[in-house]
Write an enzyme that holds these catalytic residues in place. Structure first.
Site, PDB file in Angstrom:
ATOM      1  N   HIS A 377      -3.763  -2.491  10.297  1.00 26.08           N
ATOM      2  CA  HIS A 377      -4.115  -3.151   9.038  1.00 26.08           C
ATOM      3  C   HIS A 377      -5.244  -4.167   9.129  1.00 26.08           C
ATOM      4  CE1 HIS A 377      -3.493  -3.773   4.878  1.00 26.08           C
ATOM      5  NE2 HIS A 377      -2.176  -3.699   4.845  1.00 26.08           N
ATOM      6  N   TYR A 489       5.803 -11.539  -3.159  1.00 25.05           N
ATOM      7  CA  TYR A 489       4.377 -11.266  -2.936  1.00 25.05           C
ATOM      8  C   TYR A 489       4.082  -9.848  -3.407  1.00 25.05           C
ATOM      9  CZ  TYR A 489       0.092 -10.659  -0.054  1.00 25.05           C
ATOM     10  OH  TYR A 489      -1.188 -10.426   0.400  1.00 25.05           O
TER      11      TYR A 489
END
Length: 655
Positions: A377, A489
């Site tokens: 990522h 989130y």
């Protein structure tokens, strides 16, 4: 007198001559069929809009303070909120002002990038947590509707060919630029491509804007290929080889490489690639007793130390070949069929023995042809990966190069098995990593929900945001189980801006709190709940819009904190406060990835007490994959609560 029309005509003629010379050069270089080399041959160069992309805005300090306090409201008691309000207002009028000035000044001298890009790369690369589960997400392709094309050899060959064709299109600037079309019927047209393609790069974005089309940042795409995250003490680094010609293939914990491009940079023929993969699948080398890949499953400092030892033990060349490979193709002996629990476990973590989690991405294909991607990522986000994912899936489904009756070529077979020099110390590293990784993976709880009572279109019919409905379901499910609200989130892309990454959207609002309180206390009528639900949707859509336009507060506050550190300024009280920590403790970490080509997507919990929720609003259902650690949460229990919440929401909407 030279007219505007004359200028445009001359520019068009020059552009056509340039294109012709470019095509001629391509034909001279490529001995093989030119059309075969590229997945796309865009009239607009891939990076055409990059120079004129708008820059990620730095929000007004007062606006960020206001948005921050709004996000805190549903999480705090009235006394806690009063204290948070005092602390925030003090920050805004004191340290915040000077830090904002310093951030703006730094941004002005770095116009080639965004204010968050450097800090965000640094955040990822400094984290010492292991990559699988903690960071690497999974995306799984839909199966081919033709069962015979799901054969492991057939499907892996087709995916590999299309992936390399995508890469060659990118390398040659022939990959279609990523553009968000507000009204595709009017802008996703030949006229749009002709007009914007003729415009100089410095103003091309503005031309697209006149069509109500918004080019997206393409800077991350180069991170897809020939790249690996190298473990180092304290901070990792990203290694890239832009001229790589070989792919890495893992099978039974063994490593193989072969060139997919010839000496002239041409893609091998489909039957030649089929022949190379066939030779790997037919290789009778036993399963590796000490599979090196499991070392990538560890804490980054520990792995960095072990890697140094491996290099000093004569494995430097092998590691270099792994690092520089175009990407990693994983051929697993596992058979999955339609077992979605098994799919999620397999593509999120597996047993680590046939993985290399440091590669930019690994394309994983099981014995029965179930295929997907696990990606590292730090180099980029979902926009680049999903575009790659969709493009290669579409080609392998619509016009595959290999068919079940295709015979592999016997020529140009250039497979090399990588041989490792493993001393006793290295073997101990591997054995220890295997045992620890197994214990870690066994501690995970993963489940999923497919709810057919609501669909994406049904939500729109009820005039509510599908994304809001899913997020509202998550809040209601958690409140039903725990009777409270927690830091939540939702990842939102800011790729509409140069070097944009992501912004956090905070879906737990005072309206979602009011809805869940009313729903579970049984004190609110259906009409009242429906009215609150509409408020939830309106607020949610506005927050998503703000985040996508770079007007969230999370990245801004984070950058201000980093500016203080850069200038040796004592950390402001706000960043050490209870409320800042509780907001950023993402108990519910969520991200959506919707596409008809996606069978499943997900990721692990970002903290031990958390839940990782990958979700999609499909045309025929709502779906989510939920992960957690058993010692803290039960994913199945959460899914059951989510099912009940979706049913409750459906009744309220349809009432």
């Amino acid at each position: 007198m030279i007219t505007v029309n004359k200028i445009i005509h001359n520019y068009s003629v020059a552009l056509k001559k340039f294109a012709q010379s470019r095509n001629f050069a391509t034909k001279v270089k490529n001995i093989r069929d030119v059309d075969y080399q590229y997945l796309q041959r865009s009239k607009i160069p891939t990076m055409h809009f990059q120079k004129s992309l708008p820059r990620l805005p730095i929000p007004e300090l007062s606006k960020s303070g206001e948005r921050y306090l709004n996000a805190l409201k549903p999480l705090l008691t009235s006394d806690q909120y009063s204290e948070a309000e005092r602390r925030t207002n003090e920050f805004l009028v004191k340290e915040g002002k000077s830090l904002q000035k310093k951030l703006i000044a730094k941004d002005k001298v770095n116009k080639h990038t965004s204010y968050i890009s450097e800090y965000w790369f640094d955040l990822y690369l400094r984290d010492r947590l292991a990559l699988p589960v903690n960071y690497n997400p999974l995306i799984v392709f839909q199966n081919d509707v033709r069962p015979e094309y799901n054969n492991q050899l057939v499907r892996s060959t087709n995916l590999l060919i299309s992936a390399v064709r995508f890469m060659l299109s990118l390398r040659s600037e022939l990959l279609e630029p990523e553009v968000f079309h507000l009204n595709p019927k009017k802008s996703n047209t030949r006229l749009f491509r002709s007009v914007t393609g003729m415009l100089p790069e410095a103003i091309s974005w503005y031309g697209a804007y006149l069509f109500k089309a918004f080019p997206l940042d393409m800077s991350q795409f180069v991170g897809l290929f020939g790249a690996t995250r190298i473990p180092q003490i304290a901070k990792d680094r990203i290694y890239r080889d832009p001229n790589s010609k070989h792919v890495l293939v893992q099978r039974n914990g063994n490593f193989y490489i072969f060139d997919v491009l010839d000496a002239d940079g041409n893609l091998l023929t489909p039957t030649e690639i089929l022949g190379n993969l066939s030779s790997i699948l037919n290789d009778n080398t036993p399963k590796a007793e000490y599979p090196l890949g499991v070392l990538t499953c560890q804490n980054r400092d520990e792995w960095a130390t072990q890697r140094i030892h491996l290099q000093e033990s004569g494995n430097g060349d092998v590691l270099q070949k792994i690092d520089s490979a175009i990407f990693n193709l994983v051929l697993d002996d596992e058979t999955i069929h339609d077992n979605k629990h098994k799919i999620l476990h397999h593509y999120l973590h597996g047993d680590g023995t046939n993985r290399w989690f440091d590669k930019s991405f690994s394309l994983i294909v099981t014995r029965d042809g179930v295929s997907g991607i696990n990606f590292e990522h730090s180099w980029g986000d979902g926009v680049a990966v999903l575009r790659f994912f969709q493009d290669i899936y579409a080609e392998t489904i619509k016009k595959p190069f290999i068919h079940p009756d295709t015979k592999p070529a016997n020529s140009n077979i250039n497979v090399t098995k990588l041989d490792l020099e493993l001393d006793d110390k290295s073997k101990l590293f591997i054995q220890k990593a295997k045992n620890e990784y197994k214990d870690w993976c066994d501690s995970l709880s993963i489940d999923y929900i497919l709810y057919e009572g609501l669909t994406k279109e049904a939500c729109k019919k009820f005039k509510v945001s599908p994304d809001c409905i899913m997020q509202l379901g998550f809040q209601a499910a958690f409140h039903l189980l725990h009777g409270k609200y927690v830091g939540t989130y939702e990842s939102c892309s800011t790729s509409a801006f140069k070097h944009g990454r992501t912004e956090a959207m905070r879906p737990c609002t005072v309206h979602t709190k009011a809805f869940c309180d009313g729903l579970h206390s049984k004190k609110a009528s259906k009409d009242d709940l429906r009215a609150i639900l509409q408020e939830c949707s309106t607020t949610h859509s506005e927050l998503v819009k703000q985040a996508a336009m770079g007007q969230g507060f999370d990245r801004h506050l984070f950058a201000l904190m980093k500016i203080a550190q850069d200038n040796n300024i004592p950390t402001p009280e706000l960043f050490d406060s209870y409320e800042y920590k509780i907001l950023n403790k993402s108990i519910l970490s969520t991200s959506t990835l919707s596409s008809p080509s996606v069978l499943a997507g997900g990721f692990g919990p970002v903290i031990p007490e958390g839940l990782g929720i990958g979700y999609s609003a499909f045309a025929d259902k709502l779906g989510a994959a939920v992960s957690s650690y058993r010692t803290h949460n039960d994913s199945t229990q959460f899914v059951e609560a989510l099912q009940k919440s979706f049913i409750d929401i459906t009744k309220i909407l349809s009432g």
